[in-house]
Structures are given as structure tokens and as C-alpha cells.
Design a protein around this motif. Sequence first.
Motif, PDB file in Angstrom:
ATOM      1  N   ARG A 175       2.121   1.958  -3.463  1.00 25.41           N
ATOM      2  CA  ARG A 175       1.112   2.460  -4.400  1.00 25.41           C
ATOM      3  C   ARG A 175       0.574   3.837  -4.016  1.00 25.41           C
ATOM      4  O   ARG A 175      -0.223   4.415  -4.755  1.00 25.41           O
ATOM      5  CB  ARG A 175      -0.057   1.467  -4.489  1.00 25.41           C
ATOM      6  N   SER A 176       0.979   4.355  -2.872  1.00 27.49           N
ATOM      7  CA  SER A 176       0.419   5.615  -2.392  1.00 27.49           C
ATOM      8  C   SER A 176       1.273   6.797  -2.833  1.00 27.49           C
ATOM      9  O   SER A 176       2.387   6.636  -3.344  1.00 27.49           O
ATOM     10  CB  SER A 176       0.314   5.588  -0.864  1.00 27.49           C
ATOM     11  N   ASP A 177       0.750   8.003  -2.622  1.00 24.21           N
ATOM     12  CA  ASP A 177       1.558   9.194  -2.862  1.00 24.21           C
ATOM     13  C   ASP A 177       2.616   9.288  -1.765  1.00 24.21           C
ATOM     14  O   ASP A 177       2.464   8.696  -0.688  1.00 24.21           O
ATOM     15  CB  ASP A 177       0.672  10.439  -2.862  1.00 24.21           C
ATOM     16  N   PRO A 178       3.724  10.001  -2.004  1.00 21.50           N
ATOM     17  CA  PRO A 178       4.816  10.031  -1.021  1.00 21.50           C
ATOM     18  C   PRO A 178       4.388  10.457   0.376  1.00 21.50           C
ATOM     19  O   PRO A 178       4.796   9.840   1.369  1.00 21.50           O
ATOM     20  CB  PRO A 178       5.808  11.022  -1.639  1.00 21.50           C
ATOM     21  N   GLU A 179       3.572  11.498   0.489  1.00 25.74           N
ATOM     22  CA  GLU A 179       3.186  11.971   1.818  1.00 25.74           C
ATOM     23  C   GLU A 179       2.403  10.907   2.577  1.00 25.74           C
ATOM     24  O   GLU A 179       2.655  10.651   3.759  1.00 25.74           O
ATOM     25  CB  GLU A 179       2.359  13.252   1.695  1.00 25.74           C
ATOM     26  N   GLY A 180       1.447  10.288   1.896  1.00 27.75           N
ATOM     27  CA  GLY A 180       0.684   9.227   2.543  1.00 27.75           C
ATOM     28  C   GLY A 180       1.551   8.029   2.864  1.00 27.75           C
ATOM     29  O   GLY A 180       1.395   7.389   3.908  1.00 27.75           O
ATOM     30  N   GLY A 181       2.490   7.720   1.956  1.00 30.84           N
ATOM     31  CA  GLY A 181       3.387   6.597   2.185  1.00 30.84           C
ATOM     32  C   GLY A 181       4.291   6.811   3.381  1.00 30.84           C
ATOM     33  O   GLY A 181       4.491   5.906   4.201  1.00 30.84           O
TER      34      GLY A 181
ATOM     35  N   ARG B 208       0.828  -1.206   0.000  1.00 28.26           N
ATOM     36  CA  ARG B 208       0.000   0.000   0.000  1.00 28.26           C
ATOM     37  C   ARG B 208       0.865   1.259   0.000  1.00 28.26           C
ATOM     38  O   ARG B 208       0.526   2.256  -0.642  1.00 28.26           O
ATOM     39  CB  ARG B 208      -0.939  -0.011   1.210  1.00 28.26           C
TER      40      ARG B 208
END
Length: 307
Positions: free
Chosen positions: A260-266, A257
Motif C-alpha cells: 500500500r506504500s509508495d515505491p520508495e517507502g516500500g 503495508r
Amino acid sequence: MSRPMDQIDNSSTKPLQTEHHGQMSSRRSQSDVRLENCESEARRDLPNSLTASQHGPVTLLRLSRPAKRNALDDATIAGIEFFFSDPPQQTRAIILHGEGKHFSAGADLSTVTDASAPVSVRRSQSWYRAFDGIENGRVPVVAVLHGGVIGGGLELAAAAHIRVAERSAFYALPESTRGIFVGGGGAVRIPRLIGTTRMIDMMLTGRTYSAEEGLSLGFSQYLVDDGHGLAKAIELAERIATNTVLSNFAIVQALPRIARSDPEGGFLLESLMAAITVGDDEAKERVNAFFEKRVAKVAHPSGESER
């Protein structure tokens, strides 16, 4: 369409089989790992196309339809969904492998040719549920690939976390030659392994890849000689089983996950998982053991130095 397990004809089901052999040697070939004469566990009925066995913390699930090249019919998909929804409690890792000359030739086309569009959609949804239970289940899954890994068989393999290929393995997506399209999650999972353009090439031209090519492309992470895939998978699964439960869960649940996420969310999810795992009592004990030099340091693969 997938059916609940209690609606499958009892004549085609069998109980989970268990073995208790303690630690298993990684030197044994696939033919040396015996699954017969197992103690039954009647609470886990499976269709005859699936056979499960227990080896300490490692559970093996075998596709057992060799006369049909382990083609995946509705009962098999329902059995896979049922099994991965609630594996045996002691399970710390699962090995998925196939009986006979092939891992799986894909969907049983005899069950799909006369299906209406609504039935086909519901069938795909049953495959999604089953394979999602593999990819997003509570324990890591190691797949052993040999012979044909074709169509739906490749979609099944792509849901596993680690894939060990024997040299006999080959990969194909022949759906277009049959006038059909992938329907078991392959359009999502396979491009993550090899890229969209390579999958397009496979489907448009019927291109197949060998085990050696598959290793370099990402179909598998390991390549072994024929007959040694299951032994390698057991070696890996037993190693995985020594990790903490929480760490393994974080790796198989959070890492894909995050990727597959954007950097901030990751970054946020990574920091949360790091905080949760480091607070685990077993993790604290392992870190203390490292500082107290009760465990070995990580060694270079050649064994020449430590880090």
C-alpha cells in the motif's frame, strides 16, 4: 457497542477449550475434527458464540451461533477482539471457522436497527478493533468459508490472511437492500480483494458470487469440496507454523503495508525487514541447513524437477 470482556454476563461466557493431538492429518474432513471433551483453560473466557481449541501450535476459533447463522452481535465482536489481542502463547497460526451450515450471515440486525448514529459509529469502531486484531495480529490467520459469507461475515473473512472456501460458499453484500451500509471495514478490505467496481456492483444490484467465482476474483485462495475446508486449513496452518516466528510476523505485518506504500517507502521497508529476518538465529540455522544439504530443495508442483 463492544464491551470489555469483564462486563459481559458470565452466563454467556465459557473458557477456552484445548485439545492435544499432536500432528493432525490433512486427510480428515471437517466433520472428523472433534472439538469435544477438551481440557478447559479458565483464564480465557469467551462468549458462548465463540469456541476456541488448541492443536499444538495451531489455535482454532469457531463461530458457534448456528441457530442465528453465526450472526455477529456485540458480545461476539468483543470476544473476537479479546481473543486476537492475546492468543495463547504457543500459537503459531490461527484458524477461524463457523459452526453449522454457514460461515456467517453478517451483523445481527436485531442489535442495530434502533441504534442512534453515535452508537452505530462506536459499534463500527469496535468491529474495526476486532478485525484489525486479525489482520495485524502477531500470527497468520486462515479462515474456512462455507455456506453464506454475507455482509459482516465477508468483512470478517476479508481480515484473514488466507481463505479456504468450500464449494457451498457464496458471497453477498446485501446492506443496500436493507437501507444500510457496510460498517465493519469492508469498504477498505473488500476492494483490495476484488476491486472497487465489483464491490459497487455487489452492493447496488445485490449480486452474489459462488465459491468458484470467488476463487477467481480473490475472495479465497483455495477451493475444496464440502466438508474438507477445515482439514485443508489445518494442513496450511501446520505448514505455516513451521516457519520462523519472525518471518511469519514480517509477512503478515510488513507485506500489506509495503503493497500500500509508495515505491520508495516500500523498498526501504522491504530492505529493513530482509535485514531483520536474515539476522535471526533460527534463520541462520535454516540457511546453513540448506547449504549443507540437510533440507530438500524446492520442487516443481508436479514433482518432476527441482529448483
